[in-house]
Design a protein around this motif. Structure first.
Motif, mmCIF file in Angstrom:
data_model
loop_
_atom_site.group_PDB
_atom_site.id
_atom_site.type_symbol
_atom_site.label_atom_id
_atom_site.label_comp_id
_atom_site.label_asym_id
_atom_site.label_seq_id
_atom_site.Cartn_x
_atom_site.Cartn_y
_atom_site.Cartn_z
ATOM 1 N N ASP A 36 0.845 -1.195 0.000
ATOM 2 C CA ASP A 36 0.000 0.000 0.000
ATOM 3 C C ASP A 36 0.878 1.243 0.000
ATOM 4 O O ASP A 36 1.636 1.468 0.949
ATOM 5 C CB ASP A 36 -0.897 -0.026 1.242
ATOM 6 N N ASP A 37 0.814 2.029 -1.073
ATOM 7 C CA ASP A 37 1.564 3.283 -1.180
ATOM 8 C C ASP A 37 3.078 3.080 -1.289
ATOM 9 O O ASP A 37 3.861 3.932 -0.845
ATOM 10 C CB ASP A 37 1.274 4.233 0.007
ATOM 11 N N CYS A 76 -6.202 3.935 -3.183
ATOM 12 C CA CYS A 76 -6.422 2.560 -2.703
ATOM 13 C C CYS A 76 -7.648 1.855 -3.278
ATOM 14 O O CYS A 76 -7.524 0.829 -3.943
ATOM 15 C CB CYS A 76 -6.541 2.565 -1.186
ATOM 16 N N ASP A 289 -0.486 -0.818 -4.705
ATOM 17 C CA ASP A 289 -1.763 -0.278 -5.195
ATOM 18 C C ASP A 289 -1.630 1.105 -5.839
ATOM 19 O O ASP A 289 -2.446 1.490 -6.671
ATOM 20 C CB ASP A 289 -2.795 -0.217 -4.057
ATOM 21 N N ASN A 290 -0.628 1.878 -5.417
ATOM 22 C CA ASN A 290 -0.426 3.236 -5.976
ATOM 23 C C ASN A 290 0.919 3.751 -5.485
ATOM 24 O O ASN A 290 1.552 3.139 -4.622
ATOM 25 C CB ASN A 290 -1.564 4.200 -5.575
HETATM 26 MG MG MG Z 1 -2.720 3.024 -1.333
#
Ligand code: MG
Length: 467
Positions: A36-37, A76, A289-290
């Motif tokens: 995540d991130d 997300c 995710d990003n």
């Molecule tokens: Mg994220």
């Protein structure tokens, strides 16, 4: 005597042949490890100078390191929807201009009409598990167990939600001290097992290790049947936490500690697959995710040489450090062709020997030939960069046209519409620094026509994020 021998020889032959049939019929296992991130520049094998990721580095050397791999959105919730359904989230109501992700008071989630990778694999006899952050709806009808997963263990939305009053402002503290660790009570996020809350607040100091342990337990339990594990780490999304074994180890500080713990967990999962003799028949994918949450300064990650980060349609928001590993299937190389998380659904279908659903428009491409080394050209030659409910940019081959640009969360540039669009050659200029629009109007015309064709295929659904 001769007859007995001949019968037993036939029996042995039959047994060997049937073993071979069973072996050939065993479908490959799939493990998706989704951070995540995590930024494009946050792993050792993608060029970070101080974060140490020896297990991911080895995974990349033994498998395929993808340098042009995208997500379906730069935040997300929509990004997760894209991975699991193989579709741009604008098609299933999981993108919004009003609320960019789902929140603890949201009433929406991934629609029942969507078909997830887990549902497809389950219908083919796979055991399926979701571990970690879900963020596709926390009400029972949206949880993983309602969308094809036999079991779920993790947090239903982001680790910074359910924020409690009476604590210092996290952003201010993190900006002052990049190693800042908040009390876990500040974020009253629950851990859900299947559909029941079993811990609240989640002990986030130990959460990365526990996710890894849950995944390993599932591998042990299901080693004799095909399985699919979706392991979605809730970190390095802020607030950052690392286990005692890792805290204070990394030269990059707390953010590095977090990545190094995730890296060690990947090492344990791959070692488990090897120890159980499953490595040759398992494909593991690592991505995020990003891009990095840049407004947290040194407390957040880095997109390396790519421009901007989470929330934007610049490369730093949507291009992710990605590795495919599978000693029995994946041909080791550095893969510079284009791919995206939406491609996992058709790719897994292909590798497992069945067709993806044909009753809907999928945005994914089957990457299996590239993974197996049977071709050097990706079936994906284009990428559509949606932000909220607008198409901001389109990549076709090496060329990317920005029709709209906007920085992340209030940062520059403010929302700007470009006519003609800005045009970058991503192979020569991955940092998107040199606008070549004036020199290549023919590329702009080509991209405009592809964008128009794409827009014709979009039928917006009821918005799930504003419910
Ligand atoms: Mg994220």
């Amino acid at each position: 005597m001769r007859r007995t021998l001949s019968i037993s020889r036939s029996f042995i032959l039959l047994a060997v042949v049937s073993c071979q049939i069973v072996e050939a019929a065993r479908k490959p296992n799939f493990v998706v490890i989704f951070c995540d991130d995590l930024g494009y520049g946050d792993l050792g094998c993608f060029g970070h100078p101080t974060i140490q990721t020896p297990y991911l580095d080895r995974m990349a050397a033994e498998g395929q390191k993808w340098t042009n791999f995208y997500v379906g959105a730069s935040v997300c919730t929509p990004s997760r929807a894209a991975l699991l359904t193989g579709r741009y989230p604008i098609r299933n109501g999981m993108m919004s201009a009003k609320r960019r992700v789902l929140f603890p008071d949201s009433q929406g989630g991934i629609p029942a009409s969507e078909v997830t990778i887990a549902e497809l694999l389950k219908s083919q006899g796979y055991a399926t598990a979701a571990v970690g952050k879900w963020h596709l709806g926390h009400l029972p009808q949206f949880l993983p167990t309602a969308h094809g997963f036999d079991t779920y263990w993790g947090i239903p939305y982001s680790n910074d939600m359910d924020s409690q009053k009476g604590f210092p402002g996290y952003r201010q503290m993190a900006k002052k001290d990049s190693n800042y660790v908040a009390p876990i009570e500040q974020f009253n996020v629950p851990i859900v097992h299947d559909t029941e809350v079993i811990e609240r607040p989640a002990d986030q100091h130990t959460i990365t290790r526990r996710y890894m342990q849950k995944a390993i337990e599932f591998i042990h339990q299901h080693q004799d049947e095909p399985f699919f594990i979706y392991l979605a780490h809730s970190l390095p999304h802020i607030p950052l936490y690392a286990g005692d074994e890792f805290l204070g180890n990394s030269r990059r500080g707390l953010f590095g500690d977090v990545i190094e713990e995730i890296d060690a967990g990947v090492g344990s999962i791959l070692a488990t697959l090897k120890d159980l003799g499953l490595a040759e028949n398992t494909i593991v994918v690592f991505t995020s995710d990003n891009g990095p949450w840049l407004t947290f300064d040194t407390h957040g990650g880095s997109a390396g040489l790519l421009r901007d980060g989470k929330g934007t349609t610049f490369e730093g928001g949507m291009r992710e450090p990605t590795i495919f590993w599978g000693p029995g299937h994946v041909k080791p190389t550095v893969q510079r062709e284009m791919g995206a998380t939406m491609d996992l659904l058709p790719t897994f279908c292909s590798l497992a020997g069945f067709d993806p659903p044909n009753d809907r428009l999928l945005d994914g491409y089957d990457l299996s030939s590239l993974l197996l080394g049977n071709t050097t050209q990706s079936p994906r030659d284009r990428m559509f960069y949606w932000r909220e409910e607008e198409l901001y940019a389109v990549r076709v081959g090496p060329w990317k046209a920005h029709f709209i640009t906007q920085g992340c969360y209030g940062r520059e540039p403010k929302r700007e519409v470009h006519d003609p669009p800005q045009l970058y050659h991503l192979e020569h200029d991955p940092a998107e620094e040199y606008n070549l629009a004036e020199l290549h109007s023919e590329e702009i015309a080509k991209i405009k026509s592809i964008a128009a064709e794409h827009m014709k295929s979009i039928q917006k659904m009821e918005n799930q994020l504003t419910k």
